[in-house]
Enzyme design. Structure first.
Site, PDB file in Angstrom:
ATOM      1  N   CYS A 120       0.863  -1.177   0.000  1.00 52.12           N
ATOM      2  CA  CYS A 120       0.000   0.000   0.000  1.00 52.12           C
ATOM      3  C   CYS A 120       0.897   1.223   0.000  1.00 52.12           C
ATOM      4  O   CYS A 120       2.093   1.132   0.286  1.00 52.12           O
ATOM      5  CB  CYS A 120      -0.934   0.005   1.219  1.00 52.12           C
ATOM      6  N   CYS A 122      -0.089   4.275   1.645  1.00 50.20           N
ATOM      7  CA  CYS A 122      -0.465   5.281   2.645  1.00 50.20           C
ATOM      8  C   CYS A 122       0.665   5.627   3.598  1.00 50.20           C
ATOM      9  O   CYS A 122       0.747   6.760   4.087  1.00 50.20           O
ATOM     10  CB  CYS A 122      -1.707   4.841   3.409  1.00 50.20           C
ATOM     11  N   CYS A 130      -3.906   6.416  -0.054  1.00 51.15           N
ATOM     12  CA  CYS A 130      -3.302   5.175  -0.554  1.00 51.15           C
ATOM     13  C   CYS A 130      -2.770   5.261  -1.974  1.00 51.15           C
ATOM     14  O   CYS A 130      -2.394   4.244  -2.556  1.00 51.15           O
ATOM     15  CB  CYS A 130      -4.314   4.030  -0.429  1.00 51.15           C
ATOM     16  N   LYS A 195     -12.110  -4.852   2.953  1.00 55.79           N
ATOM     17  CA  LYS A 195     -11.540  -3.919   3.922  1.00 55.79           C
ATOM     18  C   LYS A 195     -12.504  -2.747   4.076  1.00 55.79           C
ATOM     19  O   LYS A 195     -12.774  -2.015   3.127  1.00 55.79           O
ATOM     20  CB  LYS A 195     -10.169  -3.424   3.465  1.00 55.79           C
ATOM     21  N   ARG A 217     -11.175   7.818   3.685  1.00 52.19           N
ATOM     22  CA  ARG A 217     -10.948   6.755   2.704  1.00 52.19           C
ATOM     23  C   ARG A 217     -12.240   6.079   2.268  1.00 52.19           C
ATOM     24  O   ARG A 217     -12.212   4.961   1.752  1.00 52.19           O
ATOM     25  CB  ARG A 217      -9.964   5.728   3.286  1.00 52.19           C
ATOM     26  N   LYS A 248     -11.124  -7.250   7.017  1.00 53.04           N
ATOM     27  CA  LYS A 248     -10.538  -6.281   7.947  1.00 53.04           C
ATOM     28  C   LYS A 248     -11.514  -5.126   8.161  1.00 53.04           C
ATOM     29  O   LYS A 248     -12.002  -4.571   7.171  1.00 53.04           O
ATOM     30  CB  LYS A 248      -9.212  -5.764   7.374  1.00 53.04           C
ATOM     31  N   SER A 274      -5.841  -2.722  15.147  1.00 54.19           N
ATOM     32  CA  SER A 274      -5.274  -1.955  16.257  1.00 54.19           C
ATOM     33  C   SER A 274      -6.325  -1.456  17.235  1.00 54.19           C
ATOM     34  O   SER A 274      -6.111  -1.484  18.452  1.00 54.19           O
ATOM     35  CB  SER A 274      -4.473  -0.770  15.697  1.00 54.19           C
ATOM     36  N   TYR A 313      -1.965  -8.271  16.949  1.00 50.79           N
ATOM     37  CA  TYR A 313      -0.910  -7.712  17.781  1.00 50.79           C
ATOM     38  C   TYR A 313      -0.750  -8.510  19.076  1.00 50.79           C
ATOM     39  O   TYR A 313       0.236  -8.330  19.796  1.00 50.79           O
ATOM     40  CB  TYR A 313      -1.214  -6.244  18.079  1.00 50.79           C
TER      41      TYR A 313
END
Length: 324
Positions: A120, A122, A130, A195, A217, A248, A274, A313
């Site tokens: 990507c 971004c 992006c 996404k 976006r 996602k 996140s 994560y």
């Protein structure tokens, strides 16, 4: 047959019974560990909005990957933080770029580690979108050309899989074509097929420096109310050459994970993003939630919904629990 002859609690009496009849099991093999990597040495920079997570220089990342592999984690996903940014995200395609250099270092030290790269722009554009912005909008076809060159540069550096995350139309096809034309026909594509435009990305944007300097976006990422559209996106990506489909975020879109898994005969990944991580960390810091219990419940729900691969994560923390 019904109560009192049938008693559903019989198989819940103790931990051995509950474990024996558990339908969904987490395995370390399904985890992919994301990393934010930057130039420099000895850098382990805390991310304020992602407690206990860091931006790492390559030398620190190599140490961390060694620990992850000792836990049985066999795959990582790389996000690069460049030294400079411009309108077109030029640094994304450079042979000595941060991701390209990291790939070489990882494959040199850990040849059996599966290295996936985010494809990507971004992280590399000075406006945070992006791809190049023309007349106030991200230009689809110009962006796709840059993404294809970026994917090829990752392949040449030695990555094991590319993961386009931009949501531009036609990018999987163009990436597949440029890889095939340059001798990388065996390199798989993990497509961010569904996404969504999500508020759960905010800590990531802090970590990677990708907050758009204007607008949002929503003209290229999916609307949160749509599910049939996700199936169309998935079908198109498969036709264009995607080997694995990703949903996602994960937690707010478990129904999409299930629908894609039931519809298509390809592996499905889900990104435990996140915001899903940070909101639990914040609540746990307040004493409102037990982090470990909440983490394992969330990851199990993603697996139960049908995800074969979980990007999280929490991968290391969860692996320690699974390994006992």
């Amino acid at each position: 047959m019904r109560y009192p002859y049938i008693r559903m609690r019989r198989l819940r009496q103790n931990s051995v019974l509950r474990s024996m009849v558990r339908e969904t099991r987490l395995t370390v093999d399904s985890f992919v560990l994301p990393y934010f990597v930057r130039h420099g040495n000895g850098i382990r920079e805390p991310i304020a909005s992602m407690p206990d997570y860091f931006r790492l220089s390559i030398d620190e990342l190599l140490k961390d990957c060694g620990e992850a592999m000792d836990l049985g984690i066999k795959s990582v996903l790389l996000f690069g933080i460049p030294e400079r940014k411009d309108h077109h995200g030029t640094a994304a395609c450079e042979d000595d770029g941060i991701v390209q250099t990291t790939i070489k270092a990882l494959k040199d030290k850990y040849p059996h580690l599966l290295v996936i790269t985010d494809v990507c722009n971004c992280e590399y554009t000075d406006h945070g979108h992006c791809g190049p912005v023309i007349d106030g909008d991200v230009h689809n076809d110009t962006t796709v050309e840059i993404l294809a060159r970026q994917a090829l540069s990752h392949a040449k550096a030695g990555c094991d899989m590319v993961a386009p995350s931009d949501m531009m139309d036609g990018r999987v096809q163009q990436i597949r074509e440029i890889l095939d034309d340059n001798g990388f026909s065996n390199l798989p594509i993990l497509s961010y097929a569904a996404k969504y435009a999500s508020s759960f990305y905010s800590p990531f944007r802090d970590a990677a420096g990708t907050t758009p300097s204007f607008g949002d976006r929503k003209s290229y990422q999916m609307d949160m109310g749509n599910s049939a559209e996700a199936l169309r996106e998935a079908a198109l990506d498969i036709d264009e050459g995607a080997d694995i489909l990703m949903v996602k975020p994960a937690l707010a879109y478990l129904d999409i994970v299930r629908r894609i898994k039931e519809r298509f005969e390809v592996p499905v990944a889900a990104y435990n993003v996140s915001g899903e991580y940070s909101m639990v960390k914040a609540a746990a810091a307040k004493g409102w939630l037990d982090e470990e219990c909440s983490m394992m419940e969330i990851l199990t729900s993603i697996r139960r919904a049908g995800a074969d691969i979980i990007i999280s994560y929490w991968a290391q923390k969860a692996a320690r629990i699974i390994n006992g």
